[in-house]
Design an enzyme around this catalytic site. Structure first.
Site, PDB file in Angstrom:
ATOM      1  N   GLU A  56     -37.446  60.761 -19.085  1.00 54.44           N
ATOM      2  CA  GLU A  56     -37.093  61.845 -19.994  1.00 54.44           C
ATOM      3  C   GLU A  56     -36.564  63.025 -19.184  1.00 54.44           C
ATOM      4  OE1 GLU A  56     -41.015  64.192 -21.138  1.00 54.44           O
ATOM      5  OE2 GLU A  56     -41.323  62.029 -21.392  1.00 54.44           O
ATOM      6  N   LYS A  71     -48.392  62.576 -27.321  1.00 50.46           N
ATOM      7  CA  LYS A  71     -48.453  63.115 -25.970  1.00 50.46           C
ATOM      8  C   LYS A  71     -49.646  64.071 -25.881  1.00 50.46           C
ATOM      9  CE  LYS A  71     -45.797  66.462 -23.207  1.00 50.46           C
ATOM     10  NZ  LYS A  71     -44.475  67.132 -23.113  1.00 50.46           N
TER      11      LYS A  71
END
Length: 210
Positions: free
Chosen positions: A40, A128
């Site tokens: 990411e 997350k």
């Protein structure tokens, strides 16, 4: 992409951010060369949208690329336009709903059980747990597994090799790793050390799931 399946398969997601866009690009390519399948690129890095677009062109359509630090609907649209396959948010907010509207999987930032429930109601693909070290580390994640035995939990924040092993042993689906893996190459130096760290994290993840 099937984000939840990819997290379960690869167990490691790298977070790239840097002050030098060209160096960040080299970092992404090096991580990909070393077999880090999930990467990411943080919107907090310099010229992050351009870095992601360049990385997509270089790596092709098959390599999963995410956009991190996505906060707003505009961020989500810009990330999709730059070729992001999934979004990562630091918290709950409009970006999670925007991801749903865009049919993009989203790894949504949560800290508490209440936020886990809220994230799932908003359509989050995975969760997350951030900042993981401040939340209580592997012991906290293990405690979350009691009421949430099947949720895809991904601790992020302060995850080094030892912590990666501990989180995965405690029931994490995967771990997200920034500076303990990436270090300073995204600011312009030491790609050789990055390769060594990538191999070390691969070994740590492999040990944890054997």
């Amino acid at each position: 992409m099937e984000l939840q399946a990819a997290l379960a398969a690869h167990r490691l997601i790298a977070v790239v951010r840097g002050r030098d866009a060209d160096a960040a690009m080299r970092t992404v390519l090096t991580l990909a060369e070393e077999g880090v399948e999930l990467i990411e690129i943080s919107l907090t890095g310099t010229d992050a949208v351009s870095v992601r677009a360049r990385a997509r062109a270089a790596l092709g359509p098959a390599r999963p690329l995410g956009a991190a630090a996505v906060l707003t609907a505009d961020d989500a649209h810009a990330a999709q336009d730059a070729g992001a396959d999934f979004l990562v948010t630091p918290a709950l907010g409009e970006a999670v709903s925007a991801a749903w509207d865009l049919s993009l999987p989203v790894l949504a930032g949560v800290f508490t059980p209440t936020e886990i429930v809220a994230a799932r109601s908003l359509g989050a693909t995975a969760l997350k747990v951030f900042p993981a070290a401040q939340a209580g580390g592997p012991a906290y994640l293990k405690a979350l597994r009691g009421p949430f035995p099947y949720e895809p939990l991904v601790p992020v924040g302060g995850v080094d090799e030892d912590a990666a092993r501990a989180y995965l042993a405690a029931g994490a689906t995967a771990v997200g790793v920034g500076s303990p893996l990436v270090g300073d190459p995204a600011d312009g130096v030491r790609l050789t050390a990055l390769r060594d760290r990538a191999r070390a994290f691969h070994a740590a993840v492999g040990e944890a799931v054997q």
